[in-house]
Design a protein around this motif. Sequence first.
Motif, PDB file in Angstrom:
ATOM      1  N   LYS A   5       1.012  -1.741   0.119  1.00  0.00           N
ATOM      2  CA  LYS A   5       0.318   0.045   0.036  1.00  0.00           C
ATOM      3  C   LYS A   5       1.197   1.465   0.229  1.00  0.00           C
ATOM      4  O   LYS A   5       2.157   1.501  -0.293  1.00  0.00           O
ATOM      5  CB  LYS A   5      -0.968  -0.166   1.115  1.00  0.00           C
ATOM      6  N   ASN A   6       0.428   2.469  -0.135  1.00  0.00           N
ATOM      7  CA  ASN A   6       0.763   3.500   0.149  1.00  0.00           C
ATOM      8  C   ASN A   6       0.935   4.459   1.567  1.00  0.00           C
ATOM      9  O   ASN A   6       0.378   3.660   2.187  1.00  0.00           O
ATOM     10  CB  ASN A   6       0.035   4.284  -1.356  1.00  0.00           C
ATOM     11  N   TRP A   7       2.122   5.049   1.469  1.00  0.00           N
ATOM     12  CA  TRP A   7       1.798   6.056   2.716  1.00  0.00           C
ATOM     13  C   TRP A   7       0.033   6.908   3.042  1.00  0.00           C
ATOM     14  O   TRP A   7      -0.105   7.101   1.843  1.00  0.00           O
ATOM     15  CB  TRP A   7       2.914   6.947   2.899  1.00  0.00           C
ATOM     16  N   LYS A   8      -0.240   6.525   4.488  1.00  0.00           N
ATOM     17  CA  LYS A   8      -1.197   7.299   4.283  1.00  0.00           C
ATOM     18  C   LYS A   8      -1.064   8.466   3.551  1.00  0.00           C
ATOM     19  O   LYS A   8      -2.557   9.794   3.886  1.00  0.00           O
ATOM     20  CB  LYS A   8      -1.434   7.191   5.948  1.00  0.00           C
ATOM     21  N   SER A   9      -0.170   9.366   4.345  1.00  0.00           N
ATOM     22  CA  SER A   9      -0.428  11.142   3.535  1.00  0.00           C
ATOM     23  C   SER A   9       1.085  10.704   2.662  1.00  0.00           C
ATOM     24  O   SER A   9       2.142  10.255   2.932  1.00  0.00           O
ATOM     25  CB  SER A   9      -0.089  11.813   4.621  1.00  0.00           C
ATOM     26  N   SER A  10       1.133  11.858   2.250  1.00  0.00           N
ATOM     27  CA  SER A  10       2.636  11.977   0.696  1.00  0.00           C
ATOM     28  C   SER A  10       3.522  12.924   1.927  1.00  0.00           C
ATOM     29  O   SER A  10       3.204  13.345   3.350  1.00  0.00           O
ATOM     30  CB  SER A  10       2.435  13.398  -0.474  1.00  0.00           C
ATOM     31  N   LEU A  11       4.668  12.672   1.470  1.00  0.00           N
ATOM     32  CA  LEU A  11       6.005  13.403   2.001  1.00  0.00           C
ATOM     33  C   LEU A  11       5.619  14.732   2.891  1.00  0.00           C
ATOM     34  O   LEU A  11       6.183  15.550   3.375  1.00  0.00           O
ATOM     35  CB  LEU A  11       6.965  12.822   1.450  1.00  0.00           C
ATOM     36  N   PHE A  12       5.216  15.531   1.312  1.00  0.00           N
ATOM     37  CA  PHE A  12       4.579  16.846   2.033  1.00  0.00           C
ATOM     38  C   PHE A  12       3.347  17.294   1.879  1.00  0.00           C
ATOM     39  O   PHE A  12       3.232  18.454   2.292  1.00  0.00           O
ATOM     40  CB  PHE A  12       5.509  17.394   0.228  1.00  0.00           C
ATOM     41  N   ASP A  13       3.187  16.880   3.286  1.00  0.00           N
ATOM     42  CA  ASP A  13       1.234  16.992   3.191  1.00  0.00           C
ATOM     43  C   ASP A  13       1.853  17.341   4.382  1.00  0.00           C
ATOM     44  O   ASP A  13       0.481  16.419   5.965  1.00  0.00           O
ATOM     45  CB  ASP A  13       0.299  15.400   2.842  1.00  0.00           C
ATOM     46  N   CYS A  14       1.785  18.083   4.840  1.00  0.00           N
ATOM     47  CA  CYS A  14       2.505  18.411   6.182  1.00  0.00           C
ATOM     48  C   CYS A  14       0.966  18.691   6.849  1.00  0.00           C
ATOM     49  O   CYS A  14       0.732  18.948   7.864  1.00  0.00           O
ATOM     50  CB  CYS A  14       3.894  19.421   6.656  1.00  0.00           C
ATOM     51  N   PHE A  15       0.096  19.734   6.397  1.00  0.00           N
ATOM     52  CA  PHE A  15      -0.740  21.112   6.388  1.00  0.00           C
ATOM     53  C   PHE A  15      -2.112  19.766   7.084  1.00  0.00           C
ATOM     54  O   PHE A  15      -2.997  20.217   6.908  1.00  0.00           O
ATOM     55  CB  PHE A  15      -1.023  21.951   5.596  1.00  0.00           C
ATOM     56  N   GLU A  16      -1.896  18.371   5.983  1.00  0.00           N
ATOM     57  CA  GLU A  16      -3.059  17.238   6.465  1.00  0.00           C
ATOM     58  C   GLU A  16      -3.417  17.485   8.020  1.00  0.00           C
ATOM     59  O   GLU A  16      -4.184  17.122   8.462  1.00  0.00           O
ATOM     60  CB  GLU A  16      -2.919  16.438   5.930  1.00  0.00           C
ATOM     61  N   ASP A  17      -1.874  17.936   8.932  1.00  0.00           N
ATOM     62  CA  ASP A  17      -2.045  17.755  10.475  1.00  0.00           C
ATOM     63  C   ASP A  17      -1.011  18.334  10.735  1.00  0.00           C
ATOM     64  O   ASP A  17      -0.050  18.053  11.388  1.00  0.00           O
ATOM     65  CB  ASP A  17      -1.867  15.860  10.326  1.00  0.00           C
ATOM     66  N   VAL A  18      -2.234  19.679  11.145  1.00  0.00           N
ATOM     67  CA  VAL A  18      -1.648  20.709  11.613  1.00  0.00           C
ATOM     68  C   VAL A  18      -0.988  20.914  12.868  1.00  0.00           C
ATOM     69  O   VAL A  18       0.249  21.114  13.001  1.00  0.00           O
ATOM     70  CB  VAL A  18      -1.857  22.475  11.343  1.00  0.00           C
ATOM     71  N   ASN A  19      -0.853  20.080  13.695  1.00  0.00           N
ATOM     72  CA  ASN A  19      -0.523  19.557  14.726  1.00  0.00           C
ATOM     73  C   ASN A  19       0.632  19.155  14.797  1.00  0.00           C
ATOM     74  O   ASN A  19       1.910  19.152  15.404  1.00  0.00           O
ATOM     75  CB  ASN A  19      -1.016  19.019  15.774  1.00  0.00           C
ATOM     76  N   THR A  20       1.005  17.755  14.030  1.00  0.00           N
ATOM     77  CA  THR A  20       2.061  17.206  13.196  1.00  0.00           C
ATOM     78  C   THR A  20       3.221  17.997  13.140  1.00  0.00           C
ATOM     79  O   THR A  20       4.381  18.096  13.798  1.00  0.00           O
ATOM     80  CB  THR A  20       1.871  16.212  12.560  1.00  0.00           C
ATOM     81  N   CYS A  21       2.424  18.614  12.126  1.00  0.00           N
ATOM     82  CA  CYS A  21       3.376  20.093  11.388  1.00  0.00           C
ATOM     83  C   CYS A  21       3.887  20.730  12.630  1.00  0.00           C
ATOM     84  O   CYS A  21       5.264  21.033  12.441  1.00  0.00           O
ATOM     85  CB  CYS A  21       2.786  20.722   9.860  1.00  0.00           C
ATOM     86  N   CYS A  22       3.510  21.287  12.749  1.00  0.00           N
ATOM     87  CA  CYS A  22       3.836  22.062  14.286  1.00  0.00           C
ATOM     88  C   CYS A  22       5.262  21.659  14.984  1.00  0.00           C
ATOM     89  O   CYS A  22       6.049  22.624  15.407  1.00  0.00           O
ATOM     90  CB  CYS A  22       2.432  22.928  14.900  1.00  0.00           C
ATOM     91  N   TYR A  23       4.434  20.481  15.882  1.00  0.00           N
ATOM     92  CA  TYR A  23       5.665  19.594  16.622  1.00  0.00           C
ATOM     93  C   TYR A  23       6.457  19.605  15.880  1.00  0.00           C
ATOM     94  O   TYR A  23       8.026  19.410  15.924  1.00  0.00           O
ATOM     95  CB  TYR A  23       4.394  18.100  16.941  1.00  0.00           C
ATOM     96  N   GLY A  24       6.730  19.423  14.487  1.00  0.00           N
ATOM     97  CA  GLY A  24       8.131  18.901  13.864  1.00  0.00           C
ATOM     98  C   GLY A  24       8.499  20.294  13.477  1.00  0.00           C
ATOM     99  O   GLY A  24      10.181  19.974  13.487  1.00  0.00           O
ATOM    100  N   PHE A  25       7.930  21.205  13.089  1.00  0.00           N
ATOM    101  CA  PHE A  25       8.437  22.218  12.729  1.00  0.00           C
ATOM    102  C   PHE A  25       9.563  23.093  13.960  1.00  0.00           C
ATOM    103  O   PHE A  25      10.636  23.296  13.913  1.00  0.00           O
ATOM    104  CB  PHE A  25       8.239  23.363  12.118  1.00  0.00           C
ATOM    105  N   TRP A  26       8.974  22.684  15.456  1.00  0.00           N
ATOM    106  CA  TRP A  26       9.416  23.290  16.489  1.00  0.00           C
ATOM    107  C   TRP A  26      10.370  23.244  17.077  1.00  0.00           C
ATOM    108  O   TRP A  26      10.968  24.154  18.087  1.00  0.00           O
ATOM    109  CB  TRP A  26       8.221  24.433  17.354  1.00  0.00           C
ATOM    110  N   CYS A  27       9.736  21.399  17.372  1.00  0.00           N
ATOM    111  CA  CYS A  27      10.967  20.380  18.126  1.00  0.00           C
ATOM    112  C   CYS A  27      11.180  18.851  16.488  1.00  0.00           C
ATOM    113  O   CYS A  27      10.770  18.112  17.728  1.00  0.00           O
ATOM    114  CB  CYS A  27      10.543  20.607  19.167  1.00  0.00           C
ATOM    115  N   CYS A  28      12.149  19.537  16.132  1.00  0.00           N
ATOM    116  CA  CYS A  28      11.799  18.085  14.675  1.00  0.00           C
ATOM    117  C   CYS A  28      12.641  17.232  15.922  1.00  0.00           C
ATOM    118  O   CYS A  28      12.305  15.785  15.646  1.00  0.00           O
ATOM    119  CB  CYS A  28      12.639  18.433  13.626  1.00  0.00           C
TER     120      CYS A  28
END
Length: 156
Positions: A5-28
Amino acid sequence: MAALKNWKSSLFDCFEDVNTCCYGFWCCPCLACTVSGRFGENYCLPLCDILTPSVCAACGVPLFVPPAALSMRASIRNKRGIAGSLCKDILASCCCVWCSWCQMHRELKEHTPVVVVMQQPVTLPGPTVVNVQANPIMMLNPNAAPPPGGFQHAAQ
């Protein structure tokens, strides 16, 4: 063999889950430790991505691939039956390690079971009763009558 199967989201779909995006941006690094723990690995595994390049550079060995990000990505892909290749994992880990960790976090977020620990009430046992019987003790009374049978005290 099951189809990949494919990944549930693309590599650059960070804004699909804003919480994860912010978590990764501010404290990777913290996000990487969370992903590592959710996958069942040591939480400190992502420290290899920070320490290994420094040690290798000090020894004169160029290192461009973050080892923990690459190994976690390949392991998640293999364990979950996700299509891809080691070459793509290396490319994602080298070119956009933050997006890679966010994608792995999104993938594990839905599959990680929530563990609820419930403590059973502790019932204390009743008091312990120990029945101790004393051994009989023979006591001599100096004012007592002489014992039968003719035994006498020699008091002189």
